[in-house]
Write an enzyme that holds these catalytic residues in place. Structure first.
Site, short mmCIF file in Angstrom:
data_model
loop_
_atom_site.label_atom_id
_atom_site.label_comp_id
_atom_site.label_asym_id
_atom_site.label_seq_id
_atom_site.Cartn_x
_atom_site.Cartn_y
_atom_site.Cartn_z
N LYS A 1 -0.79 -2.76 -2.56
CA LYS A 1 -0.26 -1.39 -2.51
C LYS A 1 -1.32 -0.38 -2.96
CE LYS A 1 2.21 2.21 -2.43
NZ LYS A 1 3.54 2.53 -2.76
N CYS B 1 1.67 9.38 -5.17
CA CYS B 1 1.13 8.07 -4.79
C CYS B 1 -0.38 8.12 -4.61
CB CYS B 1 1.76 7.61 -3.49
SG CYS B 1 3.53 7.78 -3.49
#
Ligand code: SAJ
Length: 429
Positions: free
Chosen positions: A218, A272
């Site tokens: 990720k 993010c």
């Protein structure tokens, strides 16, 4: 393996709420847990506290079906999903205290055979840390150490896995179902248990690995995007210097079959991409040179845009400025780490007679702007009618419809390449 029907989702934000409501409509009995009383009450009324296309309909139907309820307190269940924020501190190191809080809260309710899944984007080894915390909080439970060996067939231990969320705000509901998922357990049995769960509602492929690799996967995806956006942002500085239109430049370069340069902007925002690369830098500071540099290029781009606005305003007599967009990207209401909001907040009000903010996705100015003299939230027509200077910070759909006539005679800075009719430099409409 025992059937698992009851799911406790900790954190009812942009990931937890869509996930909770989606699986509730797939037949799971779901308890959503959040620390916000207002959030819990709103969801129990079948309403939403965040904007995401179609989420209102999904939450209403999940609550009406009786399969989704929200609460401040967890309860016993079969699967515990953690979807809480993982921000960074001022010094760019990770802050995982929300995960620790969520784990501490669910610990008393855990029972043998339960599956705990961390969905929050997290520094590498966070899933293992959850194991360590749980071992301290619940010495009566069996929680294996991280291992790649597949030799544990105990059904009564705790299963623990990471399955990072990878959905794009604005497309969350579709991507929750269709995206490929990466699932990594602290041991192979945990991976299998988590895969079985995701297979019950995900159409995309489910790829198995271990928890460390899943965490790093990720981070890698978001660091990859950050580095590529940094390339575009650096090009935009070089193009400005050389008096070249960067959007024309990128459009031309992208005709090459193996080139796909991303788009420059006023910096990189969101919780993010502006955050996750720092987790990699923190874990390997001497090795992550390019990843750190990309973060710095993207942060610098925001300062550059601010300086350009100030420089141009300094050539005028206290202009009225219209700032178009505050959110971190187009067509959403999320202001987290938004470079647009950062720029507007740092405007030197002494240079302007008024700062007119246009943001179709909010009804009042966010805290930090609402109490400041000279700042007001106005609609786009008003702002364009009044302003002598226009800065486009977010490429929201309605801004594409603004015609050259409405910008004529104004000083214009378009940070997103929306108004391609402008002169490449000076950006004067
Ligand atoms: N941006 C640019 N130029 C571009 C693309 C984006 O300046 O060409 C800016 C945006 O304006 C925004 C920021 O980058 O400020 C991030 O936007 P984004 O659309 O690239 O990504 P997010 O933050 O909305 O979602 C990302 C996604 N990750 C990747 O695409 C690798 C999403 O799949 C993740 O689930 C999400 O991060 C997350 O939660 O980690």
């Amino acid at each position: 393996m025992k059937p698992r029907h009851k799911v406790i989702v900790s954190g009812l934000g942009y990931i937890g709420l869509p996930t909770a409501s989606l699986i509730a409509t797939k037949g799971f009995e779901v308890l959503g847990v959040d620390v916000g009383e207002h959030i819990v009450n709103t969801i129990n009324q079948g309403k939403i506290h965040i904007y995401e296309p179609d989420l209102d309909v999904l939450v209403r139907s999940a609550v009406n079906s009786g399969n989704l309820t929200a609460s401040l307190e967890p309860a016993a269940g079969d699967i515990f999903i953690i979807a809480v924020p993982t921000p960074i501190k001022e010094d760019h190191t990770s802050d995982i205290h929300y995960i620790e809080q969520a784990v501490t809260k669910i610990a008393p309710y855990l029972a043998p055979g339960n599956l705990v899944i961390l969905e929050s984007t997290s520094p590498v080894t966070t899933t293992e840390k959850i194991g360590t915390w749980l071992r301290q909080l619940r010495p009566d439970l069996t929680i294996p150490e991280f291992t790649l060996k597949d030799d544990n067939d105990d059904e009564e231990r705790i299963f623990l896995a990471h399955c990072p969320e990878r959905v794009l705000p604005g497309r969350i509901l579709k991507e929750l179902v269709d995206n490929t998922r990466v699932v990594g357990g602290i041991d192979p049995a945990s991976t299998r248990a988590a895969m079985e769960f995701y297979q019950s509602f995900v159409n995309g492929e489910i790829l198995a690995t271990n928890s460390r690799t899943a965490e790093m996967t990720k981070l890698t995806e978001n660091a990859f995007r950050d580095v590529n956006i940094a390339f575009a942002n650096e090009l935009s500085l070089i193009a400005d210097h050389l008096e070249i239109d960067v959007w024309e430049l990128i459009g031309l370069a992208n005709h090459h079959p193996r080139v796909n340069v991303l788009q420059p902007g006023p910096g990189v925002g969101g919780h993010c991409i502006a955050v996750d690369p720092w987790f990699i830098v923190e874990a390997a500071p001497d090795k992550a040179k390019l990843i750190r540099q990309a973060r710095e290029v993207n942060l610098h781009k925001t300062d550059y845009v601010l300086r350009r606005i100030h420089d141009l305003a300094g050539t005028m007599v206290k202009p009225k400025i219209a700032c178009l967009g505050l959110s971190f990207k187009a067509d959403i209401d999320d202001f987290r780490e938004s470079p647009a909001l950062d720029i507007v907040t740092r405007l030197d009000e002494r240079l302007f007679s008024q700062i007119l903010v246009v943001e179709p996705h909010c009804r009042q100015l966010p805290p930090g702007l609402s109490n400041r003299d000279g700042f007001s939230l106005v609609d786009c027509d008003d702002a364009l009618a009044q302003a002598e200077m226009v800065v486009l910070l977010v490429n929201h759909k309605p801004f594409y419809a603004i015609t050259p006539e409405r910008l004529r005679g104004k000083i214009v800075i378009d940070t997103r390449g929306v108004w391609r009719f402008l002169e490449p430099l000076g950006r004067q409409g």
